[in-house]
Design a protein around this motif. Sequence first.
Motif, short mmCIF file in Angstrom:
data_model
loop_
_atom_site.label_atom_id
_atom_site.label_comp_id
_atom_site.label_asym_id
_atom_site.label_seq_id
_atom_site.Cartn_x
_atom_site.Cartn_y
_atom_site.Cartn_z
N UNK B 24 0.83 -1.21 0.00
CA UNK B 24 0.00 0.00 0.00
C UNK B 24 0.87 1.26 0.00
N UNK B 27 2.25 1.83 -3.36
CA UNK B 27 1.24 2.41 -4.25
C UNK B 27 1.06 3.90 -3.96
N UNK B 28 1.08 4.26 -2.67
CA UNK B 28 0.94 5.66 -2.27
C UNK B 28 2.13 6.48 -2.80
N UNK B 31 1.74 6.93 -6.46
CA UNK B 31 0.69 7.92 -6.78
C UNK B 31 1.23 9.34 -6.60
N UNK B 34 3.61 10.03 -9.44
CA UNK B 34 2.90 10.24 -10.70
C UNK B 34 2.28 11.64 -10.72
N UNK B 35 1.70 12.04 -9.59
CA UNK B 35 1.13 13.39 -9.48
C UNK B 35 2.23 14.43 -9.75
N UNK B 38 3.38 14.67 -13.40
CA UNK B 38 2.41 15.27 -14.31
C UNK B 38 2.04 16.70 -13.94
N UNK B 39 1.84 16.96 -12.65
CA UNK B 39 1.28 18.25 -12.25
C UNK B 39 2.32 19.25 -11.75
N UNK B 64 -6.15 14.79 -5.44
CA UNK B 64 -5.38 13.56 -5.65
C UNK B 64 -5.21 12.79 -4.35
N UNK B 65 -5.70 13.36 -3.25
CA UNK B 65 -5.65 12.64 -1.98
C UNK B 65 -4.30 12.71 -1.28
N UNK B 69 -3.27 13.06 3.91
CA UNK B 69 -2.60 11.89 4.49
C UNK B 69 -1.94 12.28 5.81
#
Lengths: 266, 406
Positions: B24, B27-28, B31, B34-35, B38-39, B64-65, B69
Amino acid sequence: MNIVVCVKHVPDATADRKFESDNTVDREGVDGLLSELDEYAVEQALQLREKRSDEEISVTALTVGPAKAADAVRKALQMGADKGVHVSDDAIAGSDYLGTSLVLAKAIEKIGSEQKVDLVVFGMASTDASGGVVPAMVAERLGLPQVTLASVIESQGDQVRIKRDGDTATEVIGATLPIVLSVTDQSGEARYPSFKGIMAAKKKPVESYSLSDLGVEASEVGAEAAYSAVEEATARPPRTAGEIVTDEDGSGATALAEFLASKKFI
Amino acid sequence: MSASSTAALPSALSSGVVFTGTPERDALREAAAAFTRREVAPHLDAWEDAGALPRELHRAAAKAGLIGVGFAEEVGGDGGTLVDSLTVTEGIFDGGGSGGLIASLFTHGIALPHIAAAGHTPAGADLVDRFVRPTLAGELIGSLAITEPDGGSDVASIRTTAVRDGDHYVVNGAKTFITSGTRADFVTTAVRTGGSFEPGKGHGGVSLLVVEAGTPGFTVDRKLEKLGWHCSDTAQLSYVDVRVPVANLVGEEGSGFVQIAQQFVVERLGLAVQGYAAAARALALAATYASERQTFGKPLATRQVIRHKLVEMRRQVEVARTYTHAVAARHDAGEQVIAEACLAKETAVKTAEHVCHEAVQIFGGAGYMRGSEVERHYRDVRLLGIGGGANEVLADLSARLLGYAG
């Protein structure tokens, strides 16, 4: 409404990709991920579920591939899909588009035997093979209309309307569910899995099917049954210096246009 | 067919530094990376030049969450532990982010915890609704103001005063080096409501007040220019007879010092992650460059003097990361790790300074050029040994906590 999104686990395009000795893609030796183009399909399915929040809509991520391909399903679940289905069987290795489409169609039929499938969503192509033909093949096998390469998707009741941007014209196409839909990378950026989504995905169900679960014979799929095979592969040649157009007398633009025309870019 | 592919820039992973945790957390981290790819990465140079981040980025990061966190769901967060939020920082560096970006986009990490922690009373819950939830949704920007022109790490000696007048406090004073201060919608401000700023007498008289932008008398004096962290705006703030409702008091009056001290562990471990994550990124960039750059007919990495440098950089990153994670996990388990957090920060600061220095060295002239990523990390990491408790202050604190103070 029951939506199935077909997703593919592909070798990371930024990694050093290789072929196996039989010229099939090496799927074990390189890092893999959910095909980026399939993220758009997941996104559109999730957006449809959100826009029609007063309906009971279930999104199932379906993949076909070896054990590692489960990662593609997991990513879709982390983004927000409700459940996953992973078809895995050694006999599938080396399947061509026809073999893959057969397995997908049978898996969708099996999912539909529990609850009718209203919508099957694909990305426009995979980022490894880039064929882009599997959505049409699956539609044909399921006897469903195919509505492909959508950049905008609208739906109401059982009616779906999409926009398809071609090179020379933009088409607006209407269809009645159930259909097979494929979406392009212009349909809207895919969301990132959030921390909540990642943690929630741990608890979402993923079913595993083998070929026998789907009633598919091993002889119908795999490299042996494939109509096409890669005979030979050559590594991309190293980049060359390129051609420099020097503009000394104002003729540069003409020379540049001629060069681009000779390469059929314009 | 225009499959947008991520830029093939090196990541910490490609240099062999393995940022792994649970599936997990992996994956976080991905993410967050990836954010960032791109951003953030395509715009970061422009934001460095502009000297501030756009507000839309806060909304995008919240969507994007990433913003929530580490904050409980009861206050509008996404849940998760300190290790989870540190994982986000790792991902952001891996995707091409920077220390300035973290400082500015995640200022809420220092501006909100006190408010969130005091949210169990009716008055506290009101502050949570007004400030914590909208900030975690990316709608508001908050800052934390402790440091004053006359003192930094010495929290007990602050001079900004808040005098009770009916239902208000009247605040007078100045704050400096305030991260995101020019953009902040509200500033969690350390004020003196009692006691004295003389040495040894100040601890009990410090309180935390939320001061909203636009309150008469509360102004941004100056936007401060800095060595690094250019995309993170930094302000000097002025408070002249600012009337702040008593309802904006965070926790009990006089409990500010304890509240601030409780958050220091989290802040210091956050800075430690910035240290080793920036170092891991600089190492990845330098290792890639060393394998591609030819000198005297051979790649740089074939030279023993270069590849031994890379090994030493790697060693320091691995050690700093492993120790920081171990301390963060102990904090999550409820242990008191004040001294250990100081040691982790010191280890990561030294790692960052050494690794970024060597990365610039390996890049040579190219690494000295503005716009090269290692140049930015080299400047940015200099702050880590100063902010959140200067190296020297933390060393002395550690000496006392560990029983070496004589």
